[in-house]
Design an enzyme around this catalytic site. Structure first.
Site, mmCIF file in Angstrom:
data_model
loop_
_atom_site.group_PDB
_atom_site.id
_atom_site.type_symbol
_atom_site.label_atom_id
_atom_site.label_comp_id
_atom_site.label_asym_id
_atom_site.label_seq_id
_atom_site.Cartn_x
_atom_site.Cartn_y
_atom_site.Cartn_z
ATOM 1 N N ARG A 109 -6.682 4.151 4.968
ATOM 2 C CA ARG A 109 -6.342 2.790 4.533
ATOM 3 C C ARG A 109 -4.896 2.866 4.056
ATOM 4 O O ARG A 109 -4.590 3.517 3.051
ATOM 5 C CB ARG A 109 -7.282 2.348 3.407
ATOM 6 N N HIS A 136 -7.341 -5.238 10.504
ATOM 7 C CA HIS A 136 -8.470 -4.809 9.663
ATOM 8 C C HIS A 136 -9.755 -4.895 10.497
ATOM 9 O O HIS A 136 -10.639 -5.703 10.212
ATOM 10 C CB HIS A 136 -8.554 -5.713 8.435
ATOM 11 N N GLN A 139 -13.461 -4.731 8.955
ATOM 12 C CA GLN A 139 -13.874 -5.963 8.291
ATOM 13 C C GLN A 139 -14.433 -6.958 9.293
ATOM 14 O O GLN A 139 -15.439 -7.618 9.035
ATOM 15 C CB GLN A 139 -12.683 -6.585 7.552
ATOM 16 N N ASP A 227 -8.624 -15.923 3.186
ATOM 17 C CA ASP A 227 -8.345 -14.629 2.564
ATOM 18 C C ASP A 227 -7.314 -14.879 1.483
ATOM 19 O O ASP A 227 -6.710 -15.950 1.410
ATOM 20 C CB ASP A 227 -7.819 -13.644 3.630
ATOM 21 N N CYS A 266 -13.218 -12.067 3.040
ATOM 22 C CA CYS A 266 -13.387 -10.613 3.020
ATOM 23 C C CYS A 266 -13.369 -10.033 1.607
ATOM 24 O O CYS A 266 -13.765 -8.876 1.428
ATOM 25 C CB CYS A 266 -12.349 -9.945 3.908
ATOM 26 N N ARG A 294 -20.377 -4.734 5.289
ATOM 27 C CA ARG A 294 -19.365 -3.702 5.511
ATOM 28 C C ARG A 294 -20.041 -2.345 5.667
ATOM 29 O O ARG A 294 -19.650 -1.532 6.511
ATOM 30 C CB ARG A 294 -18.366 -3.660 4.346
#
Length: 310
Positions: A109, A136, A139, A227, A266, A294
């Site tokens: 990450r 991402h 996700q 988001d 998310c 997730r």
């Protein structure tokens, strides 16, 4: 057992993503009544170790990947870049070469997407994108899983995005090209997503449109997504917040979507900015299922990387 990288959704392709979703649904159901720390009955990754490198803060990615490898029968090693030699100047290529001698897969990450691709270029084990500034994908596998789980077909569905043209949107747009759904991108001028990513999805047959009006973006949508407007590492910019406020998802905006539309986020959410409490805590919000998923999505991504599905 063949192995492969998962740097973006296109690395897998539409058929493999569909297989991941189906596998995640089956594994999630099979765990009913099972202790969270208990491995799946088949423990398909017994003896395997996942190294996780974090250059950015994390809650869901860290815990879901850690639990995912455990539930698949394996183990994990969690490393913050600041406590590694990577944080003291060792090259990404050398880090990749060394970790490949110790572990069976690497999740990172980070910020710059080029770090991810360099790691993958020099690793001899699967490398997984746990988030970069560009995309991402993990996700979005969880998001797609959540939508399917709630009874909606992906092909032909209409997704409305409100806010910033960021990494999460890039992966949604990529998914639209692979899974054949439409995206209405509601963003203020100057905050558009990467045009190359949009062009690639359109070339793949996706219906992608940018709309400068929030109500127009959401009209008739099956899925409404937003988001945080200020991404990790960015200053809390007053100018950006002011530009984004007309795209806040509130009850009035949700009312313009289909009556059975789902709301996705998310997380973490900045309540009162991109979304109101009434929406995120409301009956059409599936954000907590999305967060749980997730874990289930991560398990299927890992199995795909090891060549066990798709």
């Amino acid at each position: 057992m063949s192995s492969r990288h998962f740097l973006d959704l296109a690395d897998a392709g539409g058929d493999a993503i569909a297989a991941m979703i189906a596998d995640a649904i089956d594994r999630k159901a099979a765990r009913a009544g099972r202790a969270r720390g208990q491995a799946d009955a088949d423990a398909p990754l017994a003896g395997r170790t996942l190294a996780m490198i974090f250059e950015k803060s994390s809650t869901r990615t860290r815990v879901s990947f850690d639990m995912a490898i455990r539930q698949l029968g394996g183990t994990s090693i969690v490393m913050d870049a600041g406590s590694m030699q990577l944080g003291r100047g060792e090259t990404i290529a050398d880090t990749a070469r060394v970790l490949s001698r110790y572990v069976d897969a690497i999740m990172i990450r980070t910020d710059d997407h080029a770090k991810l691709t360099e790691l993958a270029a020099h690793a001899t084990v699967p490398v997984i994108n746990g988030l970069t500034d560009l995309s991402h994908p993990c996700q979005i596998v969880a998001d797609l899983l959540t939508v399917v789980e709630h009874g909606k077909a992906l092909p032909g569905s209409v997704w409305a995005w409100l806010g910033d043209g960021n990494n999460v949107l890039h992966s949604i747009v990529e998914a639209a090209g692979l899974m054949k759904f439409a995206v209405r991108i509601g963003v203020p001028d100057g905050y558009d997503p990467d045009p190359a990513i949009v062009a690639a999805a359109v070339a793949a047959g996706a219906d992608i449109r940018t709309v400068r009006d929030a109500a127009g973006a959401v009209a008739g949508a099956d899925i409404v997504v937003t988001d945080t407007w200020i991404s990790m590492g960015q200053a809390h910019a007053d100018e950006k917040l002011a530009a984004m406020m007309p795209f806040q998802v509130d009850e009035a905006l949700m009312a313009r979507a289909k009556p059975d539309a789902l709301f996705l986020h998310c997380l973490p959410a900045h309540r009162g900015e991109e979304v109101t409490d009434e929406v995120i805590d409301g009956p059409r919000s599936v954000v907590w299922d999305e967060a749980e998923n997730r874990l289930h999505a991560q398990k299927s991504v890992l199995l795909w990387c090891f060549g066990l599905i798709g």
